[in-house]
Design an enzyme around this catalytic site. Structure first.
Site, PDB file in Angstrom:
ATOM      1  N   GLY A 177       0.830  -1.210   0.000  1.00 44.08           N
ATOM      2  CA  GLY A 177       0.000   0.000   0.000  1.00 44.08           C
ATOM      3  C   GLY A 177       0.858   1.250   0.000  1.00 44.08           C
ATOM      4  N   SER A 193       1.384   3.640  -3.373  1.00 44.06           N
ATOM      5  CA  SER A 193       0.885   4.686  -4.273  1.00 44.06           C
ATOM      6  C   SER A 193      -0.528   5.109  -3.893  1.00 44.06           C
ATOM      7  CB  SER A 193       0.860   4.175  -5.717  1.00 44.06           C
ATOM      8  OG  SER A 193       2.157   3.938  -6.165  1.00 44.06           O
ATOM      9  N   SER A 225      -0.842  -4.357  -6.562  1.00 44.03           N
ATOM     10  CA  SER A 225      -0.778  -5.625  -7.307  1.00 44.03           C
ATOM     11  C   SER A 225      -1.449  -6.733  -6.519  1.00 44.03           C
ATOM     12  CB  SER A 225       0.677  -6.018  -7.571  1.00 44.03           C
ATOM     13  OG  SER A 225       1.276  -5.064  -8.398  1.00 44.03           O
ATOM     14  N   GLU A 265      14.013  -3.372  -3.570  1.00 48.36           N
ATOM     15  CA  GLU A 265      13.168  -3.696  -4.717  1.00 48.36           C
ATOM     16  C   GLU A 265      13.954  -3.494  -5.998  1.00 48.36           C
ATOM     17  OE1 GLU A 265       9.052  -2.468  -4.770  1.00 48.36           O
ATOM     18  OE2 GLU A 265       9.283  -1.613  -6.758  1.00 48.36           O
ATOM     19  N   THR A 279       9.253   5.218 -11.951  1.00 44.14           N
ATOM     20  CA  THR A 279       9.199   5.316 -13.411  1.00 44.14           C
ATOM     21  C   THR A 279      10.604   5.450 -13.992  1.00 44.14           C
ATOM     22  OG1 THR A 279       9.106   7.727 -13.409  1.00 44.14           O
ATOM     23  CG2 THR A 279       6.995   6.568 -13.289  1.00 44.14           C
ATOM     24  N   GLU A 287      11.670   7.677 -15.762  1.00 42.97           N
ATOM     25  CA  GLU A 287      12.127   9.070 -15.648  1.00 42.97           C
ATOM     26  C   GLU A 287      12.677   9.351 -14.252  1.00 42.97           C
ATOM     27  OE1 GLU A 287       9.218   8.081 -17.061  1.00 42.97           O
ATOM     28  OE2 GLU A 287      10.043   8.348 -19.074  1.00 42.97           O
TER      29      GLU A 287
END
Lengths: 387, 403
Positions: free
Chosen positions: B128, B130, B162, B245, B388, B390
């Site tokens: 939990g 985002s 997910s 991660e 991301t 970026e």
């Protein structure tokens, strides 16, 4: 596997880096191109004194007996420093040819001279239509009734030929133009009658020549090893030279990235350092990623050269060159871009790495050639599975 | 420096292979090979097998908490062999993410309570982090937890979770100090998803699967003993987890190798005119390019496994560099897999996991066609999840160049 340098390897790397930083400034390099013909015999002697020319020579012939990893460490530092004297072409390549192709008795004398820097040996292999194909040899070696050989043909892009004391000429003693069988290598004196050296400079200032051979008659003792059987030794030597060249490219990429990192912090536009712009930060990140990949691929190349159990070495080396030159193209070109107008000037260092890359891509066959060759490996494996 | 493969590693690889031959159930392997994401049942079943047979269910954990004590290179070999054999990916939120956080920052009581069920494959964890307003800018999260007696009362919403609808337990970041700087007022809580006030709704993604979810918290009471570490220190634990991660999942290099093997296999049997597709020079050239990029990624992963992360090999940037290039390759390779099947690329194949169609149902096209498009669509997310592409580039520019 062990990715840490040994103490000896680290000292070797340090010695080259220190020398380049101290004695091979960009200004002296520029002078060397302007007035020194792009090659200094004195510098070459320093290479010898430092042991770098001895590095690839077997211990049995008085050398240091280092493998491709050590010569790559040297080449990488020379590439970083934009050093002109062609280590890959006049140390790695000819020594590997001698190791792989010549008989024991022939090796000792020549290798001793090469290791001491007294004898500079160039390799005349490529021909205009070869475009990387090692077995593409149309220059003819005709055995005469008296046992001597007559050499006829034209060799393009012979690096360092104008300064060489001896030249290893790859010629065909039998077979068709791309046959692997029938390739022979001869050691000749460039002053021999019938040898015409048409000298020119390469884009970076390195001396080179086109070599025209018109009835150059050499004795049977000039032939390395057995007649017609040089291909596998030659291929291996070219593989070693390609990986050395890849190491030079990796070193060059490192320098480009270091130069850009510095420039982005000092160059001001719109009242701020241009490194504060995200577009440029991301470009730097991409360049770092390309360098990471190129270095990893260099390791792959070194792995197949130094692992006796490796199979299909040569086509993996092709893969190495294809990927490293792809990465180097991106990084060196962006090096210019990030420097703006200064990037394209003769007097600024960064653009010279791009120039050097244009050479590196052309040498031994370009990206397309090597990518296709690697694709052939994939196709052959697929066919073998299907059969 | 030398590049001679270690014989110990090779022996270990053989040991893992023979374990997999013996203990990996064929139905799990089939679904894994097809490319469908494993759901809760498959993941937990495989974790139970690993735990019961060898104690291999959480190799990276500290030994005293139930880990294996393997070297990094052995963990990688294990992961790679499992993946290539088609074994389901275990519950990553439990084993790779919250597990190590509890091992490092949890108290004795929490370790005893939460770690064994993860090792035994009994609970399925979901992440939990985002929120609708906190994606790349995670520290901007708004879900709050207010202390009330022995509980925190949680209100807010999480998204992009997910396997959210399958979760038994949920670890989440909550704001416990709304007055502090964004990073300073965040806490790390563990929450039973069956607690009153939790609502989980599936989000159907482009791959046609509903493995993503949004989670709503409406006055959910969480006992204070479910707080990890100290209140308002959650951001530090999160950075530890995100680094894990990235370093662990980064390039997902075993998956890249499996894609390449599939591409070679499928392109050898799919025909274009009078020859196998792999004989097409344009196709083979593109494949060669991709394969070389993957070989390079894999070599760099080997380097990190042997050296550990240090200043010389990229420090904090290396995980991000591998992630950027690795995720680009996932996208290119899954696109190529769909291209290979030509006219069958556009066909919709229902997921066997979701619609119970299983492989006995007949379908058009080659038998390996189902799952390829699902995987392609799923992989569009890999330049988004875990930071991301970026954001990764920002990290690289900062870590390597101080920009």
């Amino acid at each position: 596997m062990n990715f840490d340098l040994t103490e000896e390897q680290r000292m070797l790397q340090d010695s080259v880096r220190r020398y380049v930083n101290k004695s091979y400034s960009f200004e002296s390099r520029t002078q060397l191109v302007k007035v020194g013909g792009g090659f200094s015999r004195e510098t070459w002697s320093v290479f010898a004194e430092m042991g770098w020319l001895m590095a690839p020579i077997p211990e049995s012939c008085g050398g240091l007996g280092f493998n491709a990893i050590e010569t790559a460490l040297i080449a990488e530092e020379l590439g970083r420093g934009l050093v002109l004297e062609p280590y890959t072409f006049c140390a790695v390549l000819p020594v590997a040819i001698m190791r792989g192709c010549s008989a024991e008795a022939q090796k000792e004398k020549l290798l001793a001279g090469m290791g001491s820097g007294e004898t500079i040996v160039a390799v005349a292999h490529s021909e205009p239509e070869a475009r990387g194909c090692v077995s593409h040899v149309s220059t003819m070696a005709t055995r005469q009734a008296d046992g001597r050989y007559a050499l006829n043909g034209r060799k393009s892009l012979v690096v360092a030929a104008p300064v060489a004391d001896r030249i290893l000429v790859v010629a065909r003693s039998s077979g068709q133009v791309r046959d692997e069988q029938g390739i022979s290598i001869f050691l000749i004196d460039p002053q021999s009658s019938g040898v015409r050296c048409e000298p020119f400079r390469l884009l970076d200032g390195t001396p080179a020549a086109e070599l025209v051979l018109e009835n150059v008659v050499v004795s049977a003792s000039a032939l390395l090893g057995e007649e017609g059987n040089a291909f596998s030794g030659l291929q291996r030597a070219v593989d070693e030279a390609i990986v050395s060249l890849c190491a030079e490219m990796v070193g060059g990429m490192e320098d480009v990235i270091a130069l850009c990192s510095e420039y982005l912090k000092t160059r001001q536009q719109f009242g701020v350092a241009i490194g504060t712009f995200q577009a440029l930060q991301h470009r730097m990140a991409d360049m770092a990623i390309e360098l990471m990949q190129a270095r990893a691929m260099l390791y792959r190349g070194l792995a197949v050269l130094t692992n006796p159990a490796a199979e299909d070495t040569s086509r993996i080396v092709s893969g190495c060159k294809a990927l490293v030159s792809k990465c180097a193209k991106f990084v060196t070109a962006q090096g210019i871009q990030l420097h703006g107008g200064y990037g394209i000037t003769e007097e600024y260092r960064v653009g010279h790495h791009y120039r050097r890359l244009v050479l590196a891509d052309a040498w031994f066959g370009n990206l397309d050639y090597h990518l296709n060759r690697y694709a052939g490996r994939i196709q052959d494996e697929a066919r073998a599975l299907a059969a | 420096m030398d590049f001679i493969p270690s014989t110990d590693d090779e022996q270990f690889r053989q040991e893992v292979r023979s374990f997999l031959r013996e203990h990996l159930p064929s139905d799990l392997a089939w679904r894994g090979q097809q490319g469908y994401l494993p759901g809760k049942e498959d993941s937990l079943r495989w974790t139970r097998i690993l735990h019961e047979k060898r104690g291999w269910s959480a190799p990276a954990w500290p030994r005293e908490d139930g880990g294996t004590g393997w070297a990094a290179s052995q963990r990688y070999i294990f992961e790679e062999e499992c993946y290539l054999a088609g074994a389901p990916i275990p519950n990553q939120a439990g084993i790779d993410l919250v597990g190590p956080v509890i091992c490092h920052f949890g108290n004795t009581e929490q370790k005893k309570r939460f770690l064994p069920p993860i090792l035994r494959g009994e609970v399925f964890w979901i992440q939990g982090f985002s929120e609708p307003g906190a994606g790349s800018d995670l520290a901007n999260l708004r879900t709050t937890a207010v202390r009330d007696g022995d509980s925190y009362v949680v209100n807010g919403q999480k998204i992009w979770t997910s396997f959210g609808t399958q979760g038994d337990w949920n670890f989440l970041l909550v704001r416990t100090d709304p007055t502090a700087k964004p990073q300073k007022g965040i806490s790390f809580l563990l929450l039973d998803t069956h607690t009153p006030g939790v609502t989980i709704r599936p989000i159907v993604s482009l791959d046609g699967c509903g493995h993503l979810a949004e989670v709503f918290y409406d006055n959910v009471r969480v006992p204070v003993e479910n707080l990890i570490g100290e209140e308002n220190k959650g951001w530090g634990y999160t950075k530890f987890l995100l680094f894990n991660e990235r370093a662990l999942l980064g390039a997902e290099s075993p998956a890249l190798k499996r894609y390449l093997a599939k591409i070679r296999r499928y392109a050898s049997c799919q025909r274009a005119g009078d020859r196998p597709l792999i004989e097409d020079p344009a196709f083979a050239g593109r494949l060669a390019q991709y394969e070389l990029e993957v070989l390079a990624i894999d070599m760099m992963v080997q380097k990190i496994l042997h050296q550990g992360v240090n200043e010389l090999n990229g420090g904090a940037a290396i995980g991000s560099m591998l992630k950027v290039r690795g995720s680009e390759m996932h996208q290119k390779l899954t696109e190529m897999l769909v291209e290979i099947i030509g006219d069958y690329g556009p066909v919709f194949y229902p997921s066997p996991a979701e619609e119970q169609t299983e492989h006995e149902q007949s379908f058009v096209g080659p038998d390996f066609a189902p799952g390829l498009a699902a995987e392609l669509f799923y992989r569009r997310a890999c330049t988004i999840y875990g930071g991301t592409a970026e954001i990764q580039r920002n990290i690289i520019a900062k870590a390597l160049f101080g920009l």
